[in-house]
Write an enzyme that holds these catalytic residues in place. Structure first.
Site, mmCIF file in Angstrom:
data_model
loop_
_atom_site.group_PDB
_atom_site.id
_atom_site.type_symbol
_atom_site.label_atom_id
_atom_site.label_comp_id
_atom_site.label_asym_id
_atom_site.label_seq_id
_atom_site.Cartn_x
_atom_site.Cartn_y
_atom_site.Cartn_z
ATOM 1 C CB THR A 124 -0.901 0.052 1.250
ATOM 2 O OG1 THR A 124 -0.068 0.143 2.424
ATOM 3 C CG2 THR A 124 -1.778 -1.175 1.362
ATOM 4 C CG ASP A 125 -0.015 4.547 -2.444
ATOM 5 O OD1 ASP A 125 -1.081 4.772 -1.833
ATOM 6 O OD2 ASP A 125 0.035 4.579 -3.686
ATOM 7 C CD GLN A 126 1.802 10.174 0.984
ATOM 8 O OE1 GLN A 126 2.820 10.059 1.652
ATOM 9 N NE2 GLN A 126 1.392 11.342 0.551
ATOM 10 C CG MET A 127 -3.676 8.173 -2.832
ATOM 11 S SD MET A 127 -4.003 7.913 -4.591
ATOM 12 C CE MET A 127 -2.352 7.916 -5.283
ATOM 13 N N GLY A 128 -3.533 4.944 0.678
ATOM 14 C CA GLY A 128 -4.305 3.900 1.338
ATOM 15 C C GLY A 128 -4.699 2.775 0.402
#
Lengths: 143, 143, 143, 143
Positions: free
Chosen positions: D14-18
């Protein structure tokens, strides 16, 4: 406006073929995109705080050469398409001192609200920023 | 309680030495931790929604063997330490059918509020869940 | 000798907690190690061509802070232990302009023949290179 | 022949966009390709030992949805194009129980000698294997 981002290939980015794994190039594209936006005078982090995200809807890569551990590369980034709903970036990855890219690619992004993940009309919501990006389009490209 | 998570080594996880890159094992540990928590009857996603996150404060790996593309591995996961402030997991990565692990490790995590990132007293905030985890500690380990 | 490697956190390196995923720090350590070896006057690629590889036998990380997308970091790298059989590197990751590291760590590596993967006596096989590394040990460290 | 590979989204993916970072899908494509080849009765590792590698020359992804941590996905893989010089795979990533893919894509690969990295005429060099793959082409696709 074309930005140039310097990359040195990391060991972890190689695979058992002895070359950079193909899934790494999209990550370099993203680092280049970060630099492109920074050249506009804002950061992508600020853009997210302004309430806009740009998730990918398309990714294309053409691999015409290889890179290896410790190679020093340049990733060129430019905008090839812009509308109220979307933006497309183009990329070229070159080994330093060479003219023929080892990889070219493009990514298409929707302008999306960072809370709702719904489309944002970028032209209406941030007209100044939109106009600024428009001036940076590569000549001959469609706005 | 020890869980067993099946992993098949991906091509992208190898490096130019022809073996799995060492930075991949912590990612497998995390997949194993996900399964351990799921065995408790909740998911880590639910835990995050309950307002608790468990960022790492320490990571240790001992590499005693190697793995290669397409190898089928088992990652064993268990809890070795528990307090109101922290939880430590232990791991063993084994090639299927072998008894000697190719990698062992541990991760130490703080219980943290997912909004403020501040420490949470897990024993007070979620006493039932805490008690449930306590019963799953490996014998001879400290609560 | 301590080298300093500049890192800008990539978007792909963050996770849904909004911080750099812990498995990324070992990859930055490796980039820093590459620079340390380059400072010796050879590259790790050359070392591999000379027939020597340095697979990890241990990895330790202590996470004392967090980093986020676009943060500009410095990874300090130094050698803390050297013998005919092994070499240990130490690392500190700092946010630029700060004194307290957000992550510290170490990696222990065996000197290994790149064909056979068997231990190499580095002191005998490459005495000059070994002596050169020895002079770069941090003061008070064991050779 | 279409294979189905089960994937559970890892936290690190995952990334910080969720959501799952877009660069992870090509890695899942590869895991699916591994399974497709295994269904033929050989492994990709064996293919490499036979002296053949299949580096990517093109990658295309269309992202029509998102996936999140712990989502259980199926990656469908099939061959859409085959010639003596190249092979193209197609992919669909579906959330389990859903009919509309969240991502579709394709990869184009050259048949290459694993020593020289030069093109191999697959039809001549391994006529039986080539014929076997040919029978697995999706109906209406070009051989």
């Amino acid at each position: 406006m074309t930005t140039e981002t310097r990359i040195t290939v990391r060991y972890a980015e190689t695979d058992q073929m002895g070359i950079t794994h193909h899934s790494v190039y999209p990550i370099w594209f993203e680092a280049a995109r970060t630099d492109w936006i920074k050249q506009l005078g804002l950061t992508y982090s600020q853009l997210e705080k302004m309430g806009v995200m740009t998730p990918l809807s398309q990714l294309e890569c053409r691999y015409t050469g290889v890179s290896r551990y410790e190679d020093e590369l340049t990733v060129c980034c430019f905008v090839t398409e812009l509308s109220a709903a979307r933006i497309r970036f183009g990329y070229e990855v070159l080994r330093q001192g060479e003219e023929k890219p080892i990889c070219t690619g493009s990514t298409l992004h929707g302008w999306v609200d960072s809370q709702t993940f719904r489309p944002v009309n970028m032209k209406k919501r941030f007209p100044d920023l939109y106009a600024q990006i428009e001036t940076q389009l590569e000549p001959g490209q469609k706005a």
